[in-house]
Design a protein around this motif. Structure first.
Motif, short mmCIF file in Angstrom:
data_model
loop_
_atom_site.label_atom_id
_atom_site.label_comp_id
_atom_site.label_asym_id
_atom_site.label_seq_id
_atom_site.Cartn_x
_atom_site.Cartn_y
_atom_site.Cartn_z
N TYR B 56 0.54 -1.23 -0.07
CA TYR B 56 0.10 0.53 0.40
C TYR B 56 0.71 1.18 0.15
CZ TYR B 56 -4.02 2.99 1.30
OH TYR B 56 -4.86 3.68 1.23
N ASP B 57 1.99 1.34 0.88
CA ASP B 57 2.52 2.42 0.91
C ASP B 57 3.25 2.86 -0.19
OD1 ASP B 57 3.04 2.04 4.64
OD2 ASP B 57 1.97 3.52 3.35
N ASN B 60 2.01 4.02 -3.03
CA ASN B 60 0.89 5.43 -2.57
C ASN B 60 1.84 6.40 -3.07
OD1 ASN B 60 -1.58 5.12 -1.50
ND2 ASN B 60 -0.89 5.30 0.06
N SER B 64 1.91 8.41 -6.33
CA SER B 64 1.50 10.03 -6.51
C SER B 64 3.05 10.83 -6.17
CB SER B 64 0.55 10.37 -5.27
OG SER B 64 1.52 9.79 -4.12
N HIS B 68 1.34 12.20 -1.71
CA HIS B 68 -0.13 12.48 -0.80
C HIS B 68 0.69 12.60 0.63
CE1 HIS B 68 2.13 8.19 0.82
NE2 HIS B 68 2.48 8.78 -0.04
#
Lengths: 324, 271
Positions: B56-57, B60, B64, B68
């Protein structure tokens, strides 16, 4: 109806990254003045039955140009002030968002904490707690410390207007005396906060806050001029405002370091400055009248010379005419 | 791998056929560009997040370009947290926003006007596991549409990149309104719509061509990221979402576009 209300609310809701100029922000001074003069009690003055969020549609121009149906248009400078005031009162009739009422209440109670906590978010949060609202509401003010200072400035202006409306002993004073008195009344309103006033001034001077504070001061100066009833046509409107603004600001700053009882030295300083300004006005008047004299003299001089010349020119003709 | 993808595609086509026939009888909602039954959406979303959770991280950051973090910083500064605040962060995931709030609050303790005996942060999480450190941060599992917290109990409510995954957005908004105290603020950080002409095309290309490809490369899961970018497009635009927030009872509803609308922060005040 609810949808259109919300749509209107959102038409102004677009804000840029810097958060400037959102319609729903803490409103500009004119509208704020009109809002709070209405009632001392903090309850929303529209019927509270409608649970929908109401919209305050900010139309600053209309507040000034709205003709008040009930204003008596008697001659004299006081009517200018009162009809402007009536025009402002008319705007209060508009429905406004409840949150603005709530914000005003929070700020009002925050003022009580300013002496201990300064013009800061802490004071505002303490104020929010007093009113029974979560301190999170402070986050909804766009320029937090400035919001408190601006609210106070508007409040003082309203109080000044109320004082003026409720009748002042003016008739026996000269114009300079009236201005002195008005500035003194206004500055006495902020005397209780004088220990923290330097902080307020620095907040007002901040580039982000300066436009609003400038507008507020301009409105204040305007009000003082109207109330003093000075309508001399000799000096420019802008010059008048600038001079008075200068007097007000310098007196305000003098007051910060004045430790005399009841600010006696400040009032003496103020009287001197006002007298200087009026002396200046007289000087300028004299210069201008001198100018008129000079103009007249020149016209006379050249007019005479022109008459002589033309006599010499036309004498021949008259002579000849005489012959024929 | 190809077989798995193919069977998934087939499965989803089947599902959409099913809903086409049964749409008269049940409520449908969107799952990306697909229409699915309401009952199924939360399950499907759950599946997506179970799949993306582990990376997930990282994803992200990749998607982005590290931005983010800035967006979340902006969210927290808008919130203006204070010591002693009770805050609820919904769909907190790995706790980015919650930790940032905690840091902000701790760093302003020196000008606290009262001694907070206990900073209380409640966190609600999706089916992701996490560790609570001190009593300041509490992790809880639940449903955004039916929160486990009493009325008028929270000073702040944030939801970052979570609200578009909720089946009934209106319900989540109403719950947010219920749980907040008077004066409490609702803040929502979400991917939103870009209207700027040239940027829109660039953003669309980036979303539909690049992101699923990166998802496949890094996480081995093209479908989930396809869902992600589709759900962004299906989410209501800024104005409409602001109307929805106002409908839930919030006042002073505003939004701020970041990166010309790629991300928007909506805020509302409860009174």
């Amino acid at each position: 109806m609810y949808r259109t209300v919300a749509k209107q609310l959102l038409r102004g809701a677009r804000s840029r990254v810097s958060g400037t100029d959102v319609r729903l922000r803490f409103p500009n001074p004119h509208s704020t003045i009109s809002r709070r003069t209405f009632s001392p009690s903090p309850t929303p003055h529209n019927s509270g039955e409608i649970p929908i969020p109401r919209v305050y549609v900010d139309l600053p121009n209309s507040s000034e140009s709205t003709a008040s149906p009930s204003s008596s248009s008697s001659a004299g400078s006081s009517s200018t002030a009162s009809s402007a005031e009536e025009g402002r009162r008319h705007t209060r009739e508009r429905p406004r968002g409840e949150y603005q009422d709530e914000q005003a209440r929070v700020l009002q109670s925050a003022l009580r904490h300013v002496l201990t906590l300064g013009w800061t978010e802490d004071a505002m949060m303490a104020g929010a707690r007093d009113v029974g609202v979560s301190p999170s509401i402070v986050g909804s003010f766009p320029r937090k410390d400035a919001a408190l200072v601006e609210y106070f400035m508007d409040d003082c202006l309203e109080k000044l207007i109320d004082r003026i409306d409720s009748g002042l002993e003016f008739s026996n004073l000269s114009p300079s005396g009236r201005i002195s008195k008005l500035i003194r009344i206004r500055l006495e309103l902020q005397a209780p906060y004088i220990s923290k006033w330097p902080q307020a001034l620095s907040i007002q001077a901040h580039p982000l806050n300066f436009p609003t504070s400038f507008k507020q001061r301009a409105a204040l100066i305007d009000e003082i001029w109207h109330a003093s009833g000075d309508d001399g046509h000799d000096i420019d409107w802008y010059v008048k405002r600038t001079v008075l603004g200068g007097i007000y600001s310098t007196t305000e700053i003098y007051m910060l370091t004045d430790s005399s009882p009841e600010f006696r030295d400040t009032w003496a300083f103020l009287d001197d400055r006002v007298r200087d300004a009026f002396d200046l006005k007289k000087t300028i008047q004299e210069v201008l009248s001198l100018q008129h004299i000079w103009q007249k003299l020149l016209v006379l001089e050249w007019g005479t010379r022109f008459k002589d010349l033309s006599r010499k020119f036309f004498n021949g003709e008259a002579y000849w005419g005489h012959l024929s | 791998m190809a077989l798995r993808l193919a069977s998934r595609k087939f499965g989803s086509k089947f599902l959409s056929m099913l809903t086409a026939t049964s749409s008269l009888h049940s409520h449908a909602t969107s799952f990306g560009f697909k229409e699915v039954r309401e009952e199924d959406k939360s399950q499907l979303v759950g599946n997506v997040f179970t799949n993306v959770a582990s990376n997930y991280d990282l994803m992200n950051d990749l998607m982005s370009g590290g931005l983010h973090r800035l967006w979340k910083e902006r969210l927290v500064s808008k919130l203006n947290p204070f010591p002693g605040m009770k805050h609820l962060d919904v769909a907190g995931g790995t706790g980015d926003v919650a930790f940032r709030i905690l840091e902000t609050v701790n760093s302003v303790k020196r000008r606290a006007i009262q001694d907070p005996s206990n900073d209380n942060l409640h966190e609600e999480r999706n089916p992701l596991k996490g560790l609570g450190e001190t009593k300041s941060l509490i992790w809880a599992e639940g449903d955004a549409e039916a929160l486990d917290f009493p009325d008028n109990s929270m000073d702040g409510y944030t939801i970052a990149f979570g609200i578009r995954n909720v089946t009934h957005i209106e319900k989540a908004l109403v719950e947010a309104h219920r749980v907040l105290k008077r004066g409490g603020r609702f803040l929502c950080l979400e991917l939103s719509h870009v209207d700027v002409p040239l940027l829109k095309q660039v953003y669309d290309y980036y979303s539909f061509s690049i992101i699923p490809a990166v998802g496949e490369l890094v996480a081995g899961d093209r479908e989930s990221y396809q869902y992600l970018v589709e759900s962004i497009r299906r989410f209501p635009p800024q104005d409409k979402f602001a109307l929805m927030i106002a409908d839930a009872g919030f006042q002073k509803v505003e939004y701020e576009n970041l990166v010309a609308g790629v991300v928007a922060i909506h805020s509302g005040l409860k009174l």
